[in-house]
Write an enzyme that holds these catalytic residues in place. Structure first.
Site, short mmCIF file in Angstrom:
data_model
loop_
_atom_site.label_atom_id
_atom_site.label_comp_id
_atom_site.label_asym_id
_atom_site.label_seq_id
_atom_site.Cartn_x
_atom_site.Cartn_y
_atom_site.Cartn_z
N LEU A 107 -6.50 25.86 5.57
CA LEU A 107 -6.01 27.21 5.33
C LEU A 107 -5.15 27.66 6.51
CD1 LEU A 107 -9.20 28.91 3.88
CD2 LEU A 107 -7.21 28.07 2.64
N CYS A 108 -4.18 28.49 6.21
CA CYS A 108 -3.28 29.00 7.25
C CYS A 108 -4.11 29.69 8.33
CB CYS A 108 -2.29 29.98 6.66
SG CYS A 108 -1.01 29.10 5.76
N PRO A 109 -3.79 29.55 9.58
CA PRO A 109 -2.57 28.91 10.09
C PRO A 109 -2.71 27.42 10.41
CG PRO A 109 -3.69 29.97 11.89
CD PRO A 109 -4.56 30.17 10.68
#
Ligand code: SF4
Lengths: 77, 348
Positions: free
Chosen positions: A12-14
């Site tokens: 998942l970002c980042p």
């Protein structure tokens, strides 16, 4: 001018941006890194990161749940 | 003879204060690059990516957005592993929740200092303001950050520098102290005014909302996790799962994580292989992960709770599929737990 791949799926970002950043740091200007992600947020974050840091997004595409982003490594300016 | 181009590295959180601090220093002809730390507890991105209802929303990463507005490079650093020691053993303790803000700031400035030395940067800037935050941004704790991080007088806070002793960049004349600011206290007005002066709009809502550790419900779940395991430790998966679903602990030795909507169910799917999991099959309903050790009796209760959160919660019976760690599934037909059987204290 080599072509490399990076698997950033299920991150998942980042995290995808961080992985791409760290990989790009090891490559030479002109090299292409193909990053595969499953977090669609990467479609915003990776291009933004490239614009800021002087790299070019050659193409982005979707393949089912995956987004694939081709980055051409810039010369660091 | 041309002057040496001085360089500063800025701690960029994505909020307004660090954005202003960078612009103030850029205006003095300093080359600035940003550094952003990922602790694993950053609100950034994640939950937006998980919850279905949020998926249509703009998922911009604020630190990247700020860097782009400022025209600076941004280096995002993964400190998930090293951060564990900061969170588990903070020398200066915690804030109102599980936020070890003072130790966190010291650690981040220290990492920025290492980065600056490695990359030939002269000093470090942050958007801190004296008196803004109860723990890390007090008049007496700001020198602690400078000292314990090792940055000493190479740490400059452009928004409140005039309230603090002159730092190296000021004494050396790399920056003009007169053009720095003297903000203090909790009022956001000076920041708003400076933002307007710089023409910044659409910046992220400032302060506080960027770290799960300042969140009371999150902190409670984190402490519960440690208590249940009998040791204070965590892995990345634990941190992520605490952000998702309803957490219900019917007994000290296990808890349930119940997906609240489709996006969360999909996210929890990714953990099916490492947790016993339950799902109603006679009715639509959530995916439920079971974290801990469970007896047959516990599994039946877990199935009844799963049924309680399904569309069949008023039905007499609901069929729930239970899959063990070996991947083998079986079906249990259970009566959904009634509202008064589901004890309020089970909810974390
Ligand atoms: S709010 Fe979170 S990220 Fe910010 S200083 Fe406190 S612990 Fe660190």
């Amino acid at each position: 001018m080599a072509h490399y791949q990076l698997d950033a799926r299920r991150l998942l970002c980042p995290m995808p941006v961080i992985r791409a950043q760290n990989r790009v740091a090891e490559l030479l200007p002109g090299d292409v890194l193909e990053v595969t992600c499953t977090d669609p947020g990467a479609l915003n974050d990776i291009p933004a990161w490239c614009r800021i840091n002087g790299h070019t997004v050659l193409a982005t595409r979707r393949d089912g749940n995956e987004v694939i982003i081709d980055i051409e490594v810039g010369d660091g300016t | 003879m041309s002057q040496i181009q001085r360089k500063a590295v800025a701690l960029v959180s994505g909020g307004l204060d660090s954005m202003l601090a960078v612009r103030v220093i850029q205006e003095q002809g300093i080359h600035v690059e940003g550094i952003n730390f990922y602790t694993g507890f950053c609100v950034e991105g994640h939950t937006h990516a998980i919850r279905k209802k949020d998926q249509g929303k703009d998922k911009r990463n604020n630190a990247l957005w700020v860097a782009e507005q400022l025209g600076i490079k941004l280096h995002i650093i993964d400190i998930v592993e090293e951060y564990k020691d900061v969170l588990l053993n903070p020398r200066h303790g915690y804030g109102a929740n599980m936020n070890p803000c003072l130790d966190c700031k010291i650690f981040m400035v220290h990492k920025a200092l290492e980065w600056a030395d490695k990359n030939g940067f002269d000093f470090i800037i942050t958007g801190e303001v004296v008196g803004q935050r109860p723990m890390s941004q007090r008049k007496d704790t700001m020198p602690v950050v400078a000292r314990e991080s090792g940055a000493m007088d190479r740490l400059l806070r452009p928004l409140c520098a005039k309230n603090l002793p002159a730092t190296l960049p000021e004494r050396e004349g790399w920056v003009d102290r007169e053009k720095l600011h003297d903000f203090s206290g909790r009022s956001r007005k000076p920041q708003m005014a400076l933002a307007a002066q710089f023409g910044f709009s659409d910046y992220a809502t400032p302060a506080g909302g960027c770290c799960f550790l300042t969140d009371e419900a999150y902190s409670r779940k984190l402490v519960d996790l440690w208590q249940a395991r009998g040791k204070r430790e965590y892995e990345m998966d634990d941190i992520m799962l605490l952000k998702v679903g309803r957490h219900i602990r019917p007994a000290p030795h296990y808890k349930l994580i119940v997906g609240r909507e489709e996006g969360e169910n999909n996210f929890l799917e990714g953990y099916r292989k490492i947790y016993i999991h339950l799902r109603p099959i006679s009715h639509t309903g959530p995916l439920v992960l079971l974290d801990g050790e469970a007896s047959e009796e516990d599994i039946v209760l877990a199935a009844r709770i799963t049924a309680r959160y399904s569309k069949g919660h008023t039905a007499e019976q609901v069929t729930v599929q239970v899959t063990g760690l070996d991947g083998v599934s079986r079906e249990l037909v259970v009566a959904p737990l009634s509202p008064d059987e589901l004890k309020p204290e089970w909810h974390l």
